[in-house]
Every structure is written in structure tokens, then in C-alpha cells.
Enzyme design. Structure first.
Site, short mmCIF file in Angstrom:
data_model
loop_
_atom_site.label_atom_id
_atom_site.label_comp_id
_atom_site.label_asym_id
_atom_site.label_seq_id
_atom_site.Cartn_x
_atom_site.Cartn_y
_atom_site.Cartn_z
N HIS A 28 0.85 -1.19 0.00
CA HIS A 28 0.00 0.00 0.00
C HIS A 28 0.89 1.24 0.00
CE1 HIS A 28 -2.07 3.15 2.56
NE2 HIS A 28 -2.90 3.03 1.53
N HIS A 68 1.69 10.97 -1.11
CA HIS A 68 0.87 10.50 0.01
C HIS A 68 1.03 11.55 1.12
CE1 HIS A 68 -0.01 7.74 3.62
NE2 HIS A 68 -1.15 8.07 3.05
#
Length: 355
Positions: free
Chosen positions: A77, A154
Site C-alpha cells: 500500500h 501521500h
């Protein structure tokens, strides 16, 4: 939340011979009581990094004809967050409060945000060597970046560029000609139609004949026969419609939960609704929010993940690949080098073997 990250409200729609027998193949054959010795380090135990660099080519021949969406495949992830650092810029999609804090107290905000943005410690080659075969690539065009320099994101922007990373993956695949990777291109912060075409062109030029065109999910034997090694999932429908080499977005079961028990209940709810027809991801990644970060400034994503590992690991080991409605496929997690996560996901494939 991206369009392929599903929440539980709506129902889910949706003769080659290996050159050498490896650890996964040996374990699987031992299930059949064949005359093979189980190696010192078997799948499901802590093993040296890189131990599973060729696990697909070492699977039991019985599994070569199983479609990829019925196999158990380990994924990472937010694959590229390993290259974030304290000087990485906060993304424009982050909250206004985070941007304000970044301007007022940057010497505090940067390090704190970085601790909660980093979800992997292995670089992309190390992840592939460790056996990861699904890469979660959150792509962005950062403000003030050059016209076509795409990066990853992110909460913060990486210094690593997309084109360089794709080239690194292609070079790894050339050294591992019977391994297959699934690249999930997602997020696309700040991307224009022109930038989507530029990225799609990079994908086609870098991987070339390695790309498996969109269609029926293939088996390993089919991919090996065609010398194809890459499936690219692309989370922009308009771009997918223009390129046969791109697959529609792969559904990602994202629990958006800080607490482990809440996340696992979500995943069980999704399983109860029935698995998608094609490739899909069950994400065992817990998710912070800004409130949690501000209330736990000395904590980190890694520490929070480590605390959840015993329960997460138990859930992973209980899963079953295959075609039944409650079967899993790709299982993606944070800090994939911890607690034998990758080997545990790979070992689930032994459950597909006939007794």
C-alpha cells in the site's frame, strides 16, 4: 477516497517447466507428499529478504493454469512512500490546516507529517525482491514542477520521478522473466488530459511487449507463453478508453479506519457482499486522520501498524484464494518487510491444491 477504494455501503459490483524448484514450490509439493525436502526457511516463516524474488515461477505447476484473480498475491500500500523525507513538500490535496501549520511551524510540521506519510521502508526493487507483486502507485504533478516531471504522493510529494521508477521496475522484470507485476496507477493529483497521455505513453514505451492488454484475466502459463509480465490498472476511465494496454481500475477495499477491529469488520463485510469478478485488493492498512495525528505527535504510522500486526496476521492466515464469493485475491499492507507478511500471503496459494 479514490473511486476504486470501496466502502461497505453499496454492494460490490463488480508445457513450461520452471528452471529450478523454489521454496514455494517445495512447500506445495510437500502437501502432495512428493519426494521433496522442505527447505530450512519455508513460506510462512521469517525468511531473508529477497527469498521470494521468483516465487511465481516456483509455484506448483498445478497453479500455473489458475487465473491471477484466483491466486493470492501480496501487495504494498502506498508503495513509493519510502522515499519521503522531512523536506518533502506537503501536497496541495492535504487539509488547509496542515498547510497552515506547515507555514507557521515547518520545522515541526514536516517531520510529524513525514512519520505519518511513510508506509514502506523497502525501495521498489527491494519490495519486488521480497515477493511483492502489486504496487500501489499514487501519481501526481506537483505545483512548480517541470512540465512533465510526474512524482508520487501521500500527503507529501516524493522526489522520485514516475518515469525513473517505471524504468527501474522494467529492468527488474528483465532479470526475472517469469515474474508478473500488477501496477495500480491511481490518485492523479494535478493531472491534465495531456499529462495522462504523456504517462500512458511512458508506460507503453518503457514496458513495450511486456504489457498484457486489457481483457480476460490471464493465467501464469498464458502470460509466460506470450512473454508478458505487466498488468497496468489505471484509475482514469477516459485514458483507459484510449489505450488497449491499460486495464480499468482494480477495486481496493479500503476500510478508512484507525482501529484494527473496525478495519477487519469492514473487510469481512465486503467479503460477505461477494468478491468482484476480476482482480481486486483487500487492504489491511489502517488509516490515520489529521485529528489523530495532532493528538499523537510522537507516534507514527509504523508504530501504529506494528501494534496491529498480531491481529492482522491472524486475519491474513485465515484467508482463502480462489473463485468462491468470500475468497480474497491481492492483499496489500504497509511495511511489507515486517512479520513475514509477504510469505504469509504467498503461502495461502497452497490452499488451492487438491488434497
Amino acid at each position: 477516497m479514490s473511486q476504486s477504494e470501496l466502502v461497505p455501503t453499496p454492494p460490490l459490483m463488480q508445457g513450461l517447466e520452471p528452471s529450478r524448484v523454489g521454496r514455494v514450490g517445495e512447500v506445495c509439493r510437500s502437501v502432495h507428499k512428493n519426494v521433496l525436502t522442505v527447505p530450512e526457511h519455508t513460506v510462512g516463516t521469517e525468511a531473508p529478504m529477497g527469498d521470494q524474488a521468483d516465487w511465481m515461477s516456483q509455484l506448483c505447476p498445478q497453479l500455473w493454469d489458475v487465473p491471477l484473480h484466483h491466486l493470492s498475491i501480496p501487495g504494498s500500500h502506498d508503495t513509493m512512500t519510502y522515499c519521503l523525507n522531512r523536506k518533502s513538500r506537503i501536497s496541495r490535496a492535504s487539509s488547509w490546516l496542515l498547510h497552515l501549520l506547515g507555514r507557521v511551524v515547518p520545522f515541526i510540521t514536516g517531520p510529524v507529517v513525514m512519520k505519518w506519510s511513510v508506509t514502506q521502508t523497502l525501495d521498489v526493487t527491494q519490495q519486488l525482491d521480497a515477493g511483492v507483486r502489486y504496487l500501489d502507485l499514487r501519481i501526481a504533478h506537483a505545483p512548480e514542477g517541470s512540465t512533465r516531471n510526474l512524482c508520487f504522493v501521500h500527503m507529501m510529494y516524493t522526489k522520485a520521478l514516475v518515469e525513473d521508477t517505471l524504468t527501474e521496475i522494467a529492468e527488474w522484470l528483465q532479470s526475472h522473466p517469469r515474474e508478473v507485476v500488477i501496477l495500480a496507477c491511481r490518485n492523479f493529483e494535478g493531472m491534465t488530459c495531456e499529462l495522462h497521455d504523456y504517462l500512458a505513453g511512458c508506460i507503453v514505451n518503457i514496458f513495450g511487449d511486456m504489457l498484457c492488454p486489457s481483457g480476460e484475466v490471464p493465467t501464469l502459463r498464458q502470460l509466460w507463453a506470450r512473454e508478458q509480465q505487466v498488468i497496468v490498472s489505471y484509475e482514469d476511465e477516459a485514458t483507459v478508453s484510449r489505450y488497449d494496454q491499460l486495464w480499468p481500475a482494480i477495486p481496493y477495499w479500503w476500510g478508512n479506519a484507525v482501529k484494527t477491529d473496525v478495519l477487519l469488520r469492514f473487510l469481512e463485510t465486503m467479503k460477505g457482499q461477494g468478491r468482484p469478478d476480476g482482480l481486486f485488493v483487500a487492504g489491511i492498512n489502517i488509516t490515520e486522520n489529521l485529528c489523530y495525528i495532532l493528538l499523537h505527535p510522537v507516534d507514527s504510522m509504523e508504530e501504529m501498524t506494528r501494534r496491529s500486526l498480531p491481529v492482522m496476521t491472524e486475519w491474513v492466515c485465515a484467508q482463502q484464494p480462489g473463485q468462491s464469493p468470500q475468497c480474497t485475491n491481492i492483499i496489500a499492507g504497509d511495511f511489507v518487510d515486517v512479520d513475514g507478511f509477504v510469505s504469509k500471503v504467498i503461502s495461502l496459494n497452497c490452499k488451492l491444491l487438491s488434497p
